[in-house]
Scaffold this motif. Structure first.
Motif, mmCIF file in Angstrom:
data_model
loop_
_atom_site.group_PDB
_atom_site.id
_atom_site.type_symbol
_atom_site.label_atom_id
_atom_site.label_comp_id
_atom_site.label_asym_id
_atom_site.label_seq_id
_atom_site.Cartn_x
_atom_site.Cartn_y
_atom_site.Cartn_z
ATOM 1 N N ASP A 169 7.727 -0.623 8.202
ATOM 2 C CA ASP A 169 7.317 0.312 9.252
ATOM 3 C C ASP A 169 6.381 -0.417 10.197
ATOM 4 N N LEU A 170 6.895 -0.779 11.369
ATOM 5 C CA LEU A 170 6.123 -1.573 12.321
ATOM 6 C C LEU A 170 5.450 -0.725 13.393
ATOM 7 N N HIS A 171 5.499 0.576 13.250
ATOM 8 C CA HIS A 171 4.929 1.471 14.262
ATOM 9 C C HIS A 171 3.825 2.303 13.616
ATOM 10 N N ASP A 172 2.613 1.737 13.592
ATOM 11 C CA ASP A 172 1.495 2.455 12.966
ATOM 12 C C ASP A 172 0.631 3.196 13.978
ATOM 13 N N GLY A 173 1.076 3.217 15.241
ATOM 14 C CA GLY A 173 0.342 3.965 16.258
ATOM 15 C C GLY A 173 -0.799 3.193 16.898
ATOM 16 N N SER A 174 -1.064 1.972 16.428
ATOM 17 C CA SER A 174 -2.159 1.190 16.998
ATOM 18 C C SER A 174 -1.661 0.344 18.157
ATOM 19 N N LYS A 175 -2.612 -0.184 18.924
ATOM 20 C CA LYS A 175 -2.277 -1.026 20.070
ATOM 21 C C LYS A 175 -2.399 -2.511 19.749
ATOM 22 N N GLY A 197 2.073 -8.050 9.443
ATOM 23 C CA GLY A 197 1.392 -8.396 8.203
ATOM 24 C C GLY A 197 1.001 -7.169 7.403
ATOM 25 N N ALA A 198 0.506 -6.141 8.098
ATOM 26 C CA ALA A 198 0.117 -4.903 7.422
ATOM 27 C C ALA A 198 1.331 -4.205 6.805
ATOM 28 N N ALA A 199 2.454 -4.221 7.521
ATOM 29 C CA ALA A 199 3.660 -3.557 7.023
ATOM 30 C C ALA A 199 4.206 -4.258 5.781
ATOM 31 N N ILE A 200 4.116 -5.590 5.756
ATOM 32 C CA ILE A 200 4.606 -6.325 4.586
ATOM 33 C C ILE A 200 3.773 -5.985 3.358
ATOM 34 N N LEU A 201 2.441 -5.973 3.492
ATOM 35 C CA LEU A 201 1.596 -5.622 2.357
ATOM 36 C C LEU A 201 1.881 -4.202 1.888
ATOM 37 N N ALA A 202 1.991 -3.275 2.822
ATOM 38 C CA ALA A 202 2.260 -1.879 2.449
ATOM 39 C C ALA A 202 3.576 -1.756 1.695
ATOM 40 N N ARG A 203 4.592 -2.495 2.132
ATOM 41 C CA ARG A 203 5.903 -2.424 1.489
ATOM 42 C C ARG A 203 5.869 -3.045 0.094
ATOM 43 N N LEU A 204 5.150 -4.153 -0.078
ATOM 44 C CA LEU A 204 5.057 -4.780 -1.395
ATOM 45 C C LEU A 204 4.330 -3.869 -2.378
ATOM 46 N N LEU A 205 3.298 -3.169 -1.897
ATOM 47 C CA LEU A 205 2.594 -2.217 -2.751
ATOM 48 C C LEU A 205 3.493 -1.031 -3.090
ATOM 49 N N GLU A 206 4.249 -0.572 -2.101
ATOM 50 C CA GLU A 206 5.151 0.563 -2.306
ATOM 51 C C GLU A 206 6.234 0.233 -3.333
ATOM 52 N N ARG A 207 6.722 -0.996 -3.311
ATOM 53 C CA ARG A 207 7.756 -1.418 -4.250
ATOM 54 C C ARG A 207 7.187 -1.861 -5.600
ATOM 55 N N HIS A 208 5.865 -1.838 -5.711
ATOM 56 C CA HIS A 208 5.181 -2.272 -6.936
ATOM 57 C C HIS A 208 5.449 -3.742 -7.245
#
Length: 242
Positions: A169-175, A197-208
């Protein structure tokens, strides 16, 4: 034009302002609080007291001063109050100070398990750092998914396809920039930051594939993560070696 320049000058930090922020972070307990919040998670005063090694009452005073300077933000949830870093820019400042501190005079400091874990994989506020962060950045660049140069980054068309397939998810609403680099204090090379970078970390955590450590910002790579990282990113089997 003149008005714009004057407005820009008004927003520039003075030496006194810089000194005020530096003095706040120059106190060891407050520096430890800021370092603990680099995990990217909001923490309670009690958790931050344990991280800073001072009493709850003393921690409360430190938190009040950091919040007044808008370096941290308090958030109330139910009966509890949590604290987080105020912005990505504050996180960048803390990481930069870590780099400068690591470049100072060498002192005898035996490397313990906690230090080794941080160097292997950790959070840098909202993205990956340590050898895991570097391995992923190197792999994506070798595959032509990203282009990195001079602190900036670009997600290529092939990278956009990878991001969609991997569920990023590359659309976090930030600029903030989609893809940029961040100098890693332990590896002295650049890892991925920005929304990518933030999306990759979030996805790795989501996938455990990685999970957070209980007592630091170190990340633990799970068994499924070892297989997943090798398959999706093509990481070499020795990526975690010193």
């Amino acid at each position: 034009m003149a008005g714009s320049m004057l407005a820009s000058m008004a927003n520039m930090a003075s030496g006194n302002t810089i000194a005020t922020v530096a003095a706040l972070l120059g106190e060891p307990a407050r520096a430890n609080i800021m370092s603990a919040l680099m995990s990217g998670q909001a923490l309670t005063a009690g958790e931050l007291a344990r991280s800073s090694g001072v009493t709850a009452q003393t921690t409360s005073g430190h938190l009040a001063r950091l919040a007044e300077a808008e370096l941290i933000v308090p958030e109330r949830q139910g009966r509890h109050r949590y604290y987080r870093l105020a912005s990505v820019e504050v996180a960048q400042m803390v990481e930069t100070l870590s780099i400068v501190a690591s470049m100072g005079p060498k002192r005898h400091h035996p490397v313990g398990p906690r230090d080794a874990a941080l160097r292997k994989a950790r959070t840098c506020y909202d993205h990956l750092a340590g050898r895991l962060g570097l391995a992923i950045a190197d792999s994506m660049q070798a595959k032509g998914l990203i282009l990195l140069a001079d602190g900036a980054g670009l997600l290529t068309p092939a990278g956009q396809g990878f991001a969609a397939d991997f569920g990023l998810d590359l659309h976090d609403g930030s600029k903030r920039p989609l893809c940029r680099t961040c100098l890693d204090w332990s590896e002295r090379r650049h890892h991925l930051a920005g929304r990518l970078g933030a999306a990759i970390l979030a996805r790795l955590l989501e996938r455990h594939w990685v999970k957070r450590s209980q007592d630091s910002r170190a990340l633990i790579v799970t068994r499924s993560g070892e297989h997943g990282l090798a398959e999706s990113f093509g990481l070499a089997h020795d990526w975690s070696m010193e």
